[in-house]
Design a protein around this motif. Structure first.
Motif, short mmCIF file in Angstrom:
data_model
loop_
_atom_site.label_atom_id
_atom_site.label_comp_id
_atom_site.label_asym_id
_atom_site.label_seq_id
_atom_site.Cartn_x
_atom_site.Cartn_y
_atom_site.Cartn_z
N ALA A 1 14.50 89.19 72.10
CA ALA A 1 15.49 88.57 71.22
C ALA A 1 16.59 89.55 70.83
O ALA A 1 17.77 89.20 70.82
N MET A 2 16.23 90.78 70.51
CA MET A 2 17.24 91.76 70.10
C MET A 2 18.15 92.14 71.25
O MET A 2 19.36 92.31 71.07
N ALA A 3 17.60 92.26 72.45
CA ALA A 3 18.45 92.57 73.60
C ALA A 3 19.45 91.45 73.86
O ALA A 3 20.64 91.69 74.10
N GLY A 4 18.99 90.20 73.78
CA GLY A 4 19.90 89.07 73.99
C GLY A 4 20.96 88.98 72.92
O GLY A 4 22.16 88.81 73.20
N CYS A 5 20.55 89.11 71.65
CA CYS A 5 21.53 89.02 70.55
C CYS A 5 22.49 90.20 70.57
O CYS A 5 23.69 90.03 70.31
N TYR A 6 21.99 91.39 70.87
CA TYR A 6 22.86 92.58 70.91
C TYR A 6 23.94 92.43 71.97
O TYR A 6 25.12 92.68 71.71
N GLN A 7 23.56 92.03 73.17
CA GLN A 7 24.54 91.87 74.23
C GLN A 7 25.52 90.75 73.91
O GLN A 7 26.71 90.84 74.23
N GLY A 8 25.04 89.69 73.29
CA GLY A 8 25.95 88.61 72.90
C GLY A 8 26.97 89.07 71.88
O GLY A 8 28.15 88.68 71.94
N MET A 9 26.57 89.92 70.94
CA MET A 9 27.49 90.41 69.92
C MET A 9 28.48 91.42 70.47
O MET A 9 29.48 91.73 69.82
N GLN A 10 28.25 91.93 71.68
CA GLN A 10 29.15 92.90 72.29
C GLN A 10 30.25 92.24 73.12
O GLN A 10 31.12 92.94 73.64
#
Length: 368
Positions: free
Chosen positions: A319-328
């Motif tokens: 979840a954090m990898a997906g959300c982090y990349q989305g926020m970038q």
């Protein structure tokens, strides 16, 4: 016909060069060499005595004035306009770099990949910290928790994935049983196929394959959703009205993945054992009751504990990898696809690395 280009050096008043004649390409002669041999300070270039000036002459005068920090006086309006254009064009030109050799280019690409990997790891660790801070704020003030968003993510991450995860686990259980039976038949030990199916599905493959499936299904969705919201400035609008994106968008997704991965992993392990038991019944004539009894004898409860311990960690990472990349995401729509791909690759890579770490750790503590 005007005289060739010439000058006189007057050392008075800090040094003055008085130009005369035709400062054009046709009559300039060896003016550049003679200017290079001028000694002593030069503060002023007097151009009143020149008859004509073209681009070459203006460039020579400008270069000499630039190198000696001298001022140019005495030009008429047309000559001054030409001189100003030449001065404005005086800027360094970037020469193309020499192409690297194959080995040097390989080293450069490896170095760039390493630097990018460490930058991504650093950013992901910072994002984890921000998520932990947001979770602390929600715990301190439970009214800020997004119940409806979290329940909706439960359905997206968990319930909607039951079909594909069940089918995948069932087929993997059949494959493990079939390949194990083929190899163990050489030693007359087909019965140990049950040991292989039970332990590998409950301890490793059940949760690992579930995590990979969730990374490709939900992790990519998280990155695409947040990336699109970032691109359309919805996240900036949320910050403007005082809504924290970490609390409203990231925390429900992380929490849903953390809570649903243990359930999905246990479900996948059961379906995998059912698939393996079905093949043992058909191919090895081992009835289901014998299969279940053997599973209870040879599979320790610690295998279940191992899977349940790893599952929440895998869920948080995905979840954090997906959300982090989305926020970038920033720039254009192409970034959404690029970041989504990166999120899936990053999540699967981290899951496999952590699975290897857990395998060594649980072996050291005696859960083997």
């Amino acid at each position: 016909m005007s005289a060739p280009a010439d000058f006189q050096h007057d050392a008075a008043d800090g040094g003055t060069l008085r130009f005369s004649g035709n400062l054009s390409l046709r009559a300039i002669g060896d003016l550049a060499d003679r200017l290079g041999s001028v000694e002593g300070p030069v503060r002023t270039l007097d151009m009143q005595g020149i008859d004509r000036l073209d681009t070459v002459g203006a460039w020579l005068v400008h270069r000499f004035a630039r190198d000696h920090d001298a001022r140019v006086v005495g030009l008429d309006s047309n000559q001054q306009l030409l001189f100003d254009h030449v001065a404005q064009a005086d800027h360094p030109i970037a020469t193309p770099a020499r192409p690297l050799g194959p080995f040097a280019q390989l080293l450069a690409e490896i170095g760039e990949a390493v630097v990018q990997a460490f930058q991504t790891l650093y950013g992901l660790l910072g994002f984890m910290g921000a998520t932990a801070v947001a979770a602390g704020r929600v715990i301190a003030n439970p009214r800020r928790f997004r119940y409806h968003a979290t329940v909706h993510r439960f359905e997206v991450v968990g319930v909607s994935a039951l079909g594909i995860i069940g089918l995948m686990s069932f087929l993997i259980g059949i494959v493990i049983a079939q390949q194990g039976a083929v190899q163990l038949r050489q030693f007359g030990a087909e019965v140990f196929t049950i040991n292989l199916v039970g332990r590998i599905t409950l301890r490793e493959l059940g949760i690992l394959m579930t995590a990979i499936m969730v990374a490709g299904r939900s992790g990519s969705a998280f990155a695409a959703q947040l990336g699109t919201m970032k691109l359309t400035e919805e996240i900036d609008a949320m910050r403007t009205i005082g809504v924290s994106p970490m609390e409203a968008l990231v925390l429900p997704r992380v929490l849903s993945a953390v809570l649903m991965l243990p359930l999905l992993g246990f479900y996948a392990s059961l379906i995998g054992m059912i698939g393996g038991g079905l093949l043992c019944w058909i191919a090895l004539d081992i009835p289901p009751i014998t299969f279940v009894q053997r599973i209870r004898e040879v599979v320790p409860i610690t295998d279940l504990y191992v899977g349940l311990v790893k599952a929440p960690v895998f869920g948080a990472i995905i979840a954090m990898a997906g959300c982090y990349q989305g926020m970038q995401v920033e720039g254009d729509a192409e970034q959404v696809g690029t970041r989504t791909t990166t999120a899936v690759v990053q999540a699967i890579f981290l899951v496999i690395v952590l699975d290897a770490f857990f395998a060594v750790f649980f072996t050291e503590v005696g859960w083997n």
